[in-house]
Write a protein that holds these residues in place. Structure first.
Motif, PDB file in Angstrom:
ATOM      1  N   GLU A  71      35.876  45.426  47.307  1.00 15.28           N
ATOM      2  CA  GLU A  71      35.882  44.116  46.386  1.00 15.28           C
ATOM      3  C   GLU A  71      37.453  44.204  45.611  1.00 15.28           C
ATOM      4  O   GLU A  71      37.281  45.366  45.497  1.00 15.28           O
ATOM      5  CB  GLU A  71      34.805  43.823  45.999  1.00 15.28           C
ATOM      6  CG  GLU A  71      34.215  43.288  44.283  1.00 15.28           C
ATOM      7  CD  GLU A  71      33.122  43.602  43.547  1.00 15.28           C
ATOM      8  OE1 GLU A  71      33.077  44.407  42.497  1.00 15.28           O
ATOM      9  OE2 GLU A  71      32.154  43.547  44.439  1.00 15.28           O
ATOM     10  N   HIS A  72      37.590  42.738  45.184  1.00  9.59           N
ATOM     11  CA  HIS A  72      39.005  42.985  44.289  1.00  9.59           C
ATOM     12  C   HIS A  72      38.917  42.981  42.924  1.00  9.59           C
ATOM     13  O   HIS A  72      37.605  42.066  42.671  1.00  9.59           O
ATOM     14  CB  HIS A  72      40.144  41.633  44.602  1.00  9.59           C
ATOM     15  CG  HIS A  72      41.018  41.449  45.925  1.00  9.59           C
ATOM     16  ND1 HIS A  72      41.466  42.222  45.630  1.00  9.59           N
ATOM     17  CD2 HIS A  72      39.893  40.919  46.738  1.00  9.59           C
ATOM     18  CE1 HIS A  72      41.959  42.031  47.418  1.00  9.59           C
ATOM     19  NE2 HIS A  72      41.410  41.128  47.744  1.00  9.59           N
TER      20      HIS A  72
ATOM     21  N   ARG B 129      40.276  44.309  38.933  1.00  7.39           N
ATOM     22  CA  ARG B 129      41.397  44.112  39.063  1.00  7.39           C
ATOM     23  C   ARG B 129      42.250  44.323  39.675  1.00  7.39           C
ATOM     24  O   ARG B 129      43.469  44.925  38.849  1.00  7.39           O
ATOM     25  CB  ARG B 129      41.148  45.052  37.624  1.00  7.39           C
ATOM     26  CG  ARG B 129      40.352  45.059  36.552  1.00  7.39           C
ATOM     27  CD  ARG B 129      40.850  45.792  35.834  1.00  7.39           C
ATOM     28  NE  ARG B 129      40.122  46.929  35.142  1.00  7.39           N
ATOM     29  CZ  ARG B 129      38.674  47.023  35.552  1.00  7.39           C
ATOM     30  NH1 ARG B 129      37.832  46.655  35.207  1.00  7.39           N
ATOM     31  NH2 ARG B 129      38.034  48.728  35.609  1.00  7.39           N
ATOM     32  N   ASN B 130      42.898  43.285  40.032  1.00  5.58           N
ATOM     33  CA  ASN B 130      43.821  42.843  41.321  1.00  5.58           C
ATOM     34  C   ASN B 130      44.115  44.910  42.146  1.00  5.58           C
ATOM     35  O   ASN B 130      45.223  44.503  42.193  1.00  5.58           O
ATOM     36  CB  ASN B 130      45.412  43.004  40.587  1.00  5.58           C
ATOM     37  CG  ASN B 130      45.743  41.759  39.751  1.00  5.58           C
ATOM     38  OD1 ASN B 130      44.577  40.581  40.411  1.00  5.58           O
ATOM     39  ND2 ASN B 130      46.019  41.456  38.990  1.00  5.58           N
ATOM     40  N   GLU B 131      43.133  45.044  42.120  1.00  6.70           N
ATOM     41  CA  GLU B 131      43.015  45.795  43.464  1.00  6.70           C
ATOM     42  C   GLU B 131      41.074  46.320  44.332  1.00  6.70           C
ATOM     43  O   GLU B 131      40.382  45.374  43.558  1.00  6.70           O
ATOM     44  CB  GLU B 131      42.845  47.551  42.680  1.00  6.70           C
ATOM     45  CG  GLU B 131      44.326  48.191  42.027  1.00  6.70           C
ATOM     46  CD  GLU B 131      43.784  49.353  40.739  1.00  6.70           C
ATOM     47  OE1 GLU B 131      43.408  50.293  42.013  1.00  6.70           O
ATOM     48  OE2 GLU B 131      44.720  49.900  40.108  1.00  6.70           O
ATOM     49  N   LEU B 132      41.922  47.002  45.234  1.00  4.59           N
ATOM     50  CA  LEU B 132      40.834  46.617  45.775  1.00  4.59           C
ATOM     51  C   LEU B 132      39.516  48.521  45.831  1.00  4.59           C
ATOM     52  O   LEU B 132      40.479  49.163  45.941  1.00  4.59           O
ATOM     53  CB  LEU B 132      41.524  46.943  47.810  1.00  4.59           C
ATOM     54  CG  LEU B 132      41.328  45.703  48.701  1.00  4.59           C
ATOM     55  CD1 LEU B 132      42.354  46.254  49.728  1.00  4.59           C
ATOM     56  CD2 LEU B 132      40.178  44.240  48.653  1.00  4.59           C
TER      57      LEU B 132
END
Length: 108
Positions: free
Chosen positions: A57-58, A60-63
């Motif tokens: 899941e994305h 805050r712009n991280e996986l």
């Protein structure tokens, strides 16, 4: 990038020191692989499967890997709602992982 995986080695060492696994006629096999299947679980005596699903899941712009802390579904090979099929599917993934582990060990 994935700091949550930094604890794997210490977790494996802890599991391998469980007295019930070293003192009795019990065993636990751990396999490592380079990818994350969407099914996570453990199979007991080829009859009982504790299964959960994971996904990326994305956030805050991280996986972020979403799997831990989720409820497990419990299947019995002889239940009336697909336990046999779920165990077959899970075992297929496990066999694939075992084969990949064997191939990489031969290549070393």
């Amino acid at each position: 990038m994935f700091e949550q995986f930094d604890t794997i080695e210490s977790t494996v060492r802890s599991i391998n020191r469980v007295p019930e696994l070293t003192d009795n006629d019990s065993s636990l096999q751990l396999y490592f692989y380079d990818y994350m299947p969407n099914m996570l679980g453990f199979l007991v005596n080829d009859n009982y499967l504790f299964l959960t699903y994971c996904h990326w899941e994305h956030v805050r712009n991280e996986l972020v890997l979403r799997a831990g802390g989720t409820d497990y579904f419990v299947y019995n090979k002889s239940d009336d709602f697909g336990g046999s099929e779920c165990i077959k599917r899970f075992s297929g993934w496990l066999e694939y992982i075992r084969l990949q582990d064997t191939k990489s060990a031969k290549g070393k």
